[in-house]
Scaffold this motif. Structure first.
Motif, PDB file in Angstrom:
ATOM      1  N   HIS A  15      50.744  40.297  36.626  1.00  0.00           N
ATOM      2  CA  HIS A  15      52.169  40.516  36.893  1.00  0.00           C
ATOM      3  C   HIS A  15      52.437  40.554  38.405  1.00  0.00           C
ATOM      4  CE1 HIS A  15      56.199  42.103  36.128  1.00  0.00           C
ATOM      5  NE2 HIS A  15      55.974  43.036  37.034  1.00  0.00           N
ATOM      6  N   HIS A  16      51.497  41.120  39.179  1.00  0.00           N
ATOM      7  CA  HIS A  16      51.678  41.235  40.629  1.00  0.00           C
ATOM      8  C   HIS A  16      51.148  40.020  41.405  1.00  0.00           C
ATOM      9  CE1 HIS A  16      53.280  45.278  40.754  1.00  0.00           C
ATOM     10  NE2 HIS A  16      52.330  45.711  39.962  1.00  0.00           N
ATOM     11  N   SER A  61      48.866  43.973  34.250  1.00  0.00           N
ATOM     12  CA  SER A  61      49.504  44.470  35.461  1.00  0.00           C
ATOM     13  C   SER A  61      49.095  43.647  36.685  1.00  0.00           C
ATOM     14  CB  SER A  61      49.130  45.941  35.647  1.00  0.00           C
ATOM     15  OG  SER A  61      49.520  46.387  36.907  1.00  0.00           O
ATOM     16  N   ALA A  77      41.056  38.388  40.073  1.00  0.00           N
ATOM     17  CA  ALA A  77      40.700  37.601  41.261  1.00  0.00           C
ATOM     18  C   ALA A  77      39.712  36.487  40.892  1.00  0.00           C
ATOM     19  CB  ALA A  77      40.103  38.506  42.344  1.00  0.00           C
ATOM     20  N   TYR A  78      38.739  36.805  40.046  1.00  0.00           N
ATOM     21  CA  TYR A  78      37.757  35.790  39.644  1.00  0.00           C
ATOM     22  C   TYR A  78      38.338  34.754  38.679  1.00  0.00           C
ATOM     23  CZ  TYR A  78      33.750  37.467  42.255  1.00  0.00           C
ATOM     24  OH  TYR A  78      32.895  37.786  43.274  1.00  0.00           O
ATOM     25  N   SER A 105      41.364  44.187  38.079  1.00  0.00           N
ATOM     26  CA  SER A 105      41.742  43.499  39.313  1.00  0.00           C
ATOM     27  C   SER A 105      40.645  42.545  39.763  1.00  0.00           C
ATOM     28  CB  SER A 105      42.016  44.519  40.423  1.00  0.00           C
ATOM     29  OG  SER A 105      43.184  45.227  40.126  1.00  0.00           O
ATOM     30  N   VAL A 106      39.387  42.951  39.568  1.00  0.00           N
ATOM     31  CA  VAL A 106      38.281  42.054  39.904  1.00  0.00           C
ATOM     32  C   VAL A 106      38.315  40.841  38.979  1.00  0.00           C
ATOM     33  CG1 VAL A 106      35.786  41.836  40.188  1.00  0.00           C
ATOM     34  CG2 VAL A 106      36.897  44.010  40.735  1.00  0.00           C
ATOM     35  N   ARG A 119      45.206  54.559  43.084  1.00  0.00           N
ATOM     36  CA  ARG A 119      44.707  54.193  44.412  1.00  0.00           C
ATOM     37  C   ARG A 119      43.204  53.907  44.379  1.00  0.00           C
ATOM     38  NH1 ARG A 119      47.419  58.152  48.897  1.00  0.00           N
ATOM     39  NH2 ARG A 119      46.115  59.728  47.911  1.00  0.00           N
ATOM     40  N   HIS A 120      42.785  52.988  45.222  1.00  0.00           N
ATOM     41  CA  HIS A 120      41.372  52.623  45.291  1.00  0.00           C
ATOM     42  C   HIS A 120      40.970  52.413  46.744  1.00  0.00           C
ATOM     43  CE1 HIS A 120      41.768  51.872  40.983  1.00  0.00           C
ATOM     44  NE2 HIS A 120      42.856  51.192  41.281  1.00  0.00           N
ATOM     45  N   VAL A 121      39.725  52.743  47.055  1.00  0.00           N
ATOM     46  CA  VAL A 121      39.211  52.546  48.411  1.00  0.00           C
ATOM     47  C   VAL A 121      37.891  51.787  48.338  1.00  0.00           C
ATOM     48  CG1 VAL A 121      38.405  53.664  50.526  1.00  0.00           C
ATOM     49  CG2 VAL A 121      40.296  54.683  49.219  1.00  0.00           C
ATOM     50  N   LEU A 142      32.699  52.376  46.613  1.00  0.00           N
ATOM     51  CA  LEU A 142      33.964  52.274  45.888  1.00  0.00           C
ATOM     52  C   LEU A 142      34.418  53.654  45.446  1.00  0.00           C
ATOM     53  CD1 LEU A 142      33.208  49.229  43.549  1.00  0.00           C
ATOM     54  CD2 LEU A 142      34.523  49.243  45.689  1.00  0.00           C
ATOM     55  N   THR A 143      35.695  53.972  45.675  1.00  0.00           N
ATOM     56  CA  THR A 143      36.301  55.219  45.214  1.00  0.00           C
ATOM     57  C   THR A 143      37.553  54.818  44.428  1.00  0.00           C
ATOM     58  OG1 THR A 143      35.552  56.220  47.292  1.00  0.00           O
ATOM     59  CG2 THR A 143      37.098  57.503  45.943  1.00  0.00           C
ATOM     60  N   LEU A 144      37.473  54.947  43.100  1.00  0.00           N
ATOM     61  CA  LEU A 144      38.471  54.337  42.229  1.00  0.00           C
ATOM     62  C   LEU A 144      39.225  55.372  41.410  1.00  0.00           C
ATOM     63  CD1 LEU A 144      36.047  51.577  40.847  1.00  0.00           C
ATOM     64  CD2 LEU A 144      37.449  51.477  42.930  1.00  0.00           C
ATOM     65  N   ASP A 145      40.540  55.367  41.500  1.00  0.00           N
ATOM     66  CA  ASP A 145      41.356  56.235  40.650  1.00  0.00           C
ATOM     67  C   ASP A 145      41.257  55.838  39.183  1.00  0.00           C
ATOM     68  OD1 ASP A 145      42.417  57.954  42.494  1.00  0.00           O
ATOM     69  OD2 ASP A 145      44.475  57.198  42.372  1.00  0.00           O
ATOM     70  N   SER A 146      41.181  54.534  38.939  1.00  0.00           N
ATOM     71  CA  SER A 146      41.143  54.043  37.562  1.00  0.00           C
ATOM     72  C   SER A 146      40.081  52.964  37.432  1.00  0.00           C
ATOM     73  CB  SER A 146      42.505  53.471  37.168  1.00  0.00           C
ATOM     74  OG  SER A 146      42.362  52.701  35.978  1.00  0.00           O
ATOM     75  N   GLY A 181      28.965  43.078  39.061  1.00  0.00           N
ATOM     76  CA  GLY A 181      30.095  42.470  39.747  1.00  0.00           C
ATOM     77  C   GLY A 181      29.972  42.695  41.240  1.00  0.00           C
ATOM     78  N   GLU A 214      41.412  49.747  35.528  1.00  0.00           N
ATOM     79  CA  GLU A 214      42.369  48.941  36.312  1.00  0.00           C
ATOM     80  C   GLU A 214      41.693  48.219  37.472  1.00  0.00           C
ATOM     81  OE1 GLU A 214      45.910  50.931  37.635  1.00  0.00           O
ATOM     82  OE2 GLU A 214      46.640  51.172  35.600  1.00  0.00           O
ATOM     83  N   PHE A 215      40.699  48.871  38.095  1.00  0.00           N
ATOM     84  CA  PHE A 215      39.999  48.185  39.182  1.00  0.00           C
ATOM     85  C   PHE A 215      39.192  47.008  38.623  1.00  0.00           C
ATOM     86  CE2 PHE A 215      36.582  47.525  42.282  1.00  0.00           C
ATOM     87  CZ  PHE A 215      37.316  47.399  43.454  1.00  0.00           C
TER      88      PHE A 215
END
Lengths: 328, 328
Positions: free
Chosen positions: A23-24, A20, A288-289, A284-285, B266-268, A273-277, A126, A280-281
């Motif tokens: 993809h973005h 995902s 980026a790396y 995403s890290v 969502r993430h913060v 950090l406040t993460l819904d998933s 990380g 997935e977070f």
């Protein structure tokens, strides 16, 4: 612009998250997913093709960075050094105590093959590791604190599921508010394990199981629960599926310390950090790396590195000039 | 172990903070303070010698990194490129809009002389910039927020002092709690200037001054106050000296965003600083980055860089191996 060609090894939650994220990402394209399962059985979210893991050597020419999405216990210790023979690799190895050994194995393989490898990428290890490093460097006279949660611990949930009579379970790690507030106030408290986190368990018992015995088995389980204040709730499978399906997580890294000749001024650095998933977070890290790994290899760098060795600008799609104008 | 030889240019709050930070750093020693004042008139906290600014060229051989502690408006634009001719330099240039121009000037001077320069080091620009970069890279589909305070704004305090009838003043910038909570909840609000911060002013009026006129002059002052909800308190000089002597500051950088194919999670990310002393904390950041500047120059790197170009491990006194074992 040439896009960075990414491949994924392993297609669980983490692999789907990377799919995902790539993809973005405008500067990346996904070449394929490599799996030890039968590729024909694997239906990817974006329709990207699946291949056998054995196809990596013959396809490596078309891959700039391979993101490994397997587990730290059984997959990555052998997979990361092996795949580093064929291409640049990136993993989220998170068995903290074994990082030096894993680093040495991956470094050797990557250097011999002329590839770049990045290990232990995610949020802990990380992004949390970065903040420990920056915090200690900036406030050398101080104290470190890491709190995790509120979030689902897969390891603790699995441990509960192994208790006889348990059909299913979900465990949340929860930081203790009073401890957070003490640290946030710069009081530099000394905190025991019990004072930092509580554990909350939602358990589905099998029909006729002895719930008192299960609760006792959880609360007294060495390493996992015995040093914590633990709450156990027995609920139905329907309730568990309805209310506890997500995989949220997060946490806080603090560095608190003093400056001044006599240490007269206090400072608090908080990274939260406040993460819904959680997966997935982490994905995403990793993504980026992967950009950083590609760029470093293009510069001629090889061997194993960690997030501590990567300058922040390497992660961002914009140029150094654009970053200076917009982010500084 | 050879210690890193640090020098300070300019001996105000920032210079004194660097003096203290270097004093506490085991791998550094302070060579001296360079000043445009009469060196004999300058009594340093640690007894380190003071020299004339004109002595830099003849003493540069004994300096590994010069930390410039002057102001962004009048000192650094000329001082940083000039001193980069003689040694590695580091500054906290914080006029955001002029960073690209300053970078170009310093880069040219440093490259020609074979030195390394690091500009705009501190917390904003500095640690906040890092967090904007990491946040955007990890959550590309998202929004950025920066809140400042609660803290003293020297620029706003100075602006009040220039109003006729004002003897002294102190201005606090305060983030609006409701806005912080909306961002923290991942709601990605669109916020006006007025919705993000309030301004609180403590003013000492001269005898017989028209306080209503002063209050009106403050609240309607273009750029500084007119777009904010501002509170003005008139107090005595004794009260100002007793209750508002400190220079606290801080703030929060948020990156909020979504992941998943449809942006379903969502993430913060929240990075928060709470600082008793703004200049001393900035000094501590400068001192940590001086270590990085030294190491990069030892590796043969020259020219101008910013915090975005520096890998975190360069800031920390420990080796890469020690960091991997203890911080990851």
């Amino acid at each position: 612009m040439k896009k960075i060609r990414i491949a994924i090894a392993g297609y669980g939650n983490l692999g789907r998250g990377v799919e995902s994220a790539v993809h973005h990402a405008e500067d990346m394209e996904l070449v394929g997913v490599f799996t030890r399962r039968n590729p024909a059985s694997l239906h990817t979210q974006t329709g990207v093709p699946a291949y056998k893991m054995e196809d990596v050597p013959s396809m490596a020419e078309g891959i700039d960075v391979m993101i490994l999405c397997g587990g730290s216990a059984n997959d990555l210790p052998t997979q990361t050094p092996e795949l580093a023979q064929y291409c640049n690799v990136l993993d989220s190895f998170d068995t903290h105590a074994k990082i030096p050994e894993h680093f040495a194995n991956v470094d050797k393989a990557a250097k011999e093959a002329g590839h770049l490898a990045l290990i232990s990428v995610g949020w802990d290890p990380g992004l949390f590791s970065l903040n420990r490093c920056y915090g200690q460097a900036v406030l050398p006279q101080g104290a470190d604190y890491t709190f995790w949660g509120k979030g689902v611990s897969q390891g603790h949930s699995d441990a509960i599921r192994r208790i006889p009579g348990v059909a299913d379970a979900r465990q949340y790690t929860i930081p203790v508010d009073a401890a957070l507030e003490q640290v946030r106030a710069g009081e530099a408290p000394v905190l025991t394990t019990r004072q930092k986190h509580t554990r909350e368990c939602f358990v589905v018992a099998e029909d006729g199981a002895d719930t008192a015995a299960i609760e006792n088995a959880i609360k007294t389980m060495p390493n996992y629960f015995d040093e914590y204040d633990t709450t156990v709730h027995f609920i139905s499978q329907e309730e568990l599926d309805r209310d506890h399906k997500g995989i949220p997580h997060g946490g806080v890294v603090f560095r608190t310390g003093v400056t001044g000749l006599e240490g007269e001024n206090r400072h608090v650095i908080e990274y939260k950090l406040t993460l819904d998933s959680n997966p997935e977070f982490t994905s995403s890290v990793l993504t980026a790396y992967a950009r950083a790994a590609y760029r470093l290899h293009e510069e001629g760098q090889t061997g194993c590195k960690t997030v501590l060795d990567i300058a922040p600008a390497y992660l961002h799609p914009k140029s150094g000039e654009e970053l200076r104008a917009s982010l500084l």
